[in-house]
Scaffold this motif. Structure first.
Motif, short mmCIF file in Angstrom:
data_model
loop_
_atom_site.label_atom_id
_atom_site.label_comp_id
_atom_site.label_asym_id
_atom_site.label_seq_id
_atom_site.Cartn_x
_atom_site.Cartn_y
_atom_site.Cartn_z
N PHE A 178 1.01 -1.12 0.63
CA PHE A 178 -0.08 0.00 -0.45
C PHE A 178 0.66 1.14 -0.13
N ASN A 179 0.19 2.67 -0.69
CA ASN A 179 0.80 4.26 -0.53
C ASN A 179 0.21 4.94 -0.15
N PRO A 180 -0.30 5.08 1.49
CA PRO A 180 0.84 4.73 2.08
C PRO A 180 -0.12 3.52 2.64
N SER A 181 0.60 3.33 4.07
CA SER A 181 0.11 1.68 4.67
C SER A 181 -0.63 2.67 5.84
N PRO A 182 -1.65 0.74 5.57
CA PRO A 182 -2.10 1.42 6.47
C PRO A 182 -2.12 2.16 7.86
N ILE A 183 -3.37 1.84 9.02
CA ILE A 183 -2.96 1.96 10.41
C ILE A 183 -2.82 0.85 10.80
N ASP A 184 -1.37 0.64 11.18
CA ASP A 184 -0.49 -0.48 12.11
C ASP A 184 0.31 -1.98 10.83
N GLY A 185 -0.31 -1.23 9.21
CA GLY A 185 -0.01 -1.98 8.99
C GLY A 185 -0.58 -2.78 8.55
N LYS A 186 -2.31 -3.19 9.25
CA LYS A 186 -3.32 -4.40 9.22
C LYS A 186 -4.41 -4.25 8.28
N TYR A 187 -4.73 -4.74 7.52
CA TYR A 187 -5.53 -5.25 6.42
C TYR A 187 -6.61 -6.68 6.58
N GLU A 188 -7.20 -6.38 6.02
CA GLU A 188 -7.70 -7.69 6.01
C GLU A 188 -8.20 -8.14 4.15
N ALA A 189 -8.10 -9.45 4.67
CA ALA A 189 -8.32 -10.21 2.50
C ALA A 189 -8.97 -11.72 2.62
N TYR A 190 -9.83 -11.58 1.67
CA TYR A 190 -11.14 -12.02 1.49
C TYR A 190 -11.14 -12.34 0.73
N ILE A 191 -11.72 -14.45 0.22
CA ILE A 191 -11.70 -14.82 -1.09
C ILE A 191 -13.04 -14.39 -1.66
N TRP A 192 -13.70 -14.65 -2.70
CA TRP A 192 -15.01 -14.49 -3.07
C TRP A 192 -15.52 -15.33 -4.47
N GLN A 193 -16.49 -16.63 -3.95
CA GLN A 193 -16.99 -17.22 -4.56
C GLN A 193 -18.40 -16.51 -5.39
N GLY A 194 -18.50 -16.59 -6.22
CA GLY A 194 -19.76 -16.15 -7.24
C GLY A 194 -19.94 -14.44 -6.29
N ASN A 195 -20.99 -14.89 -5.64
CA ASN A 195 -21.60 -12.33 -4.93
C ASN A 195 -21.43 -13.02 -3.71
N GLU A 196 -20.22 -14.64 -3.02
CA GLU A 196 -20.77 -14.18 -1.69
C GLU A 196 -18.91 -14.44 -1.11
N LYS A 197 -18.91 -13.27 0.53
CA LYS A 197 -17.22 -13.39 0.48
C LYS A 197 -17.17 -14.61 1.86
N THR A 198 -16.57 -15.56 1.34
CA THR A 198 -16.26 -16.99 1.60
C THR A 198 -15.89 -17.21 2.73
N VAL A 199 -14.43 -17.25 2.11
CA VAL A 199 -13.33 -17.81 3.08
C VAL A 199 -12.31 -15.95 3.56
N LYS A 200 -11.94 -16.26 4.41
CA LYS A 200 -11.36 -15.12 4.90
C LYS A 200 -9.15 -14.99 4.31
N ALA A 201 -8.59 -15.41 3.90
CA ALA A 201 -7.54 -14.79 3.46
C ALA A 201 -6.52 -15.44 3.96
N ASN A 202 -5.42 -16.50 3.56
CA ASN A 202 -4.54 -16.80 5.00
C ASN A 202 -3.64 -15.49 4.33
N LEU A 203 -3.42 -14.36 5.66
CA LEU A 203 -2.42 -13.34 5.23
C LEU A 203 -1.35 -13.31 6.60
N LYS A 204 -0.18 -13.15 5.76
CA LYS A 204 0.63 -12.92 6.75
C LYS A 204 2.21 -11.93 6.30
N GLU A 205 2.27 -10.81 6.80
CA GLU A 205 3.61 -10.05 6.48
C GLU A 205 3.19 -9.44 5.38
#
Length: 144
Positions: A83-110
C-alpha cells in the motif's frame, strides 16, 4: 520580493498537503514477478474540505464490470501486497469471493497472501483502514 516568495512557498506547501490528504491510498499487488491488475472498490474517505463514501459493486461483479484480467499463477504462489501509504498499524484483511459471496478469510502474513493449492479462479478483496477512512480493492487470479 522576499515577502512574496515566502507567501508563494506557504501556498505551495498548503496545496501539497491538501492534495496528499485528499488522495485515496493506492495498492500494488505482485506475484511471481508480475503486477496484478486491481480495482478500487467501496470506500469512505475524509478529505481536507470534504468527505465521500462510495458503495460500489461486490468484488465479484466489480472485476467483471471493470474488465479486470486475471493473472495465471502456480498453486501456493506468494502474492505480495503493498500500500501507499501503509494502513493503520500496517494491518488489513483479505477475503476470497466465490460468486457474489465473501466465503473465506484469506491466509495473510506480513503483506503476503498464499495462493490456494487447488486449481481455479479466485477473486480477492483487500480491505484496509487509515486515519482518514476505509478502502477496499479487488483482483482476480487463475491458479494452474
Amino acid at each position: 520580493m522576499v515577502k512574496k516568495f515566502i507567501i508563494l512557498l506557504v501556498i505551495v506547501f498548503l496545496l501539497v498537503i491538501i492534495i496528499k490528504v485528499n488522495r485515496i491510498p493506492s495498492i500494488e499487488v505482485t506475484t511471481e514477478g508480475n503486477k496484478v491488475s486491481t480495482v478500487r472498490g467501496s470506500y469512505c474517505w475524509k478529505g481536507f474540505l470534504d468527505s465521500k463514501c462510495e458503495d460500489l459493486l461486490s468484488p465479484y461483479l466489480l472485476v467483471d464490470e471493470e474488465n479486470i484480467e486475471s493473472i495465471s499463477i502456480n498453486q501456493g504462489s506468494k502474492i505480495n501486497i503493498n500500500f501507499n501509504p501503509s494502513p493503520i498499524d500496517g494491518k488489513y484483511e483479505a477475503y476470497i469471493w466465490q460468486g457474489n459471496e465473501k466465503t473465506v478469510k484469506a491466509n495473510l502474513k506480513e503483506d503476503i497472501l498464499e495462493a490456494p493449492t487447488q486449481k481455479g479462479t479466485y477473486i480477492y478483496e483487500i480491505s484496509a483502514d487509515w486515519k482518514r477512512g476505509q478502502v477496499s480493492y479487488a483482483f482476480i487470479i487463475e491458479v494452474n
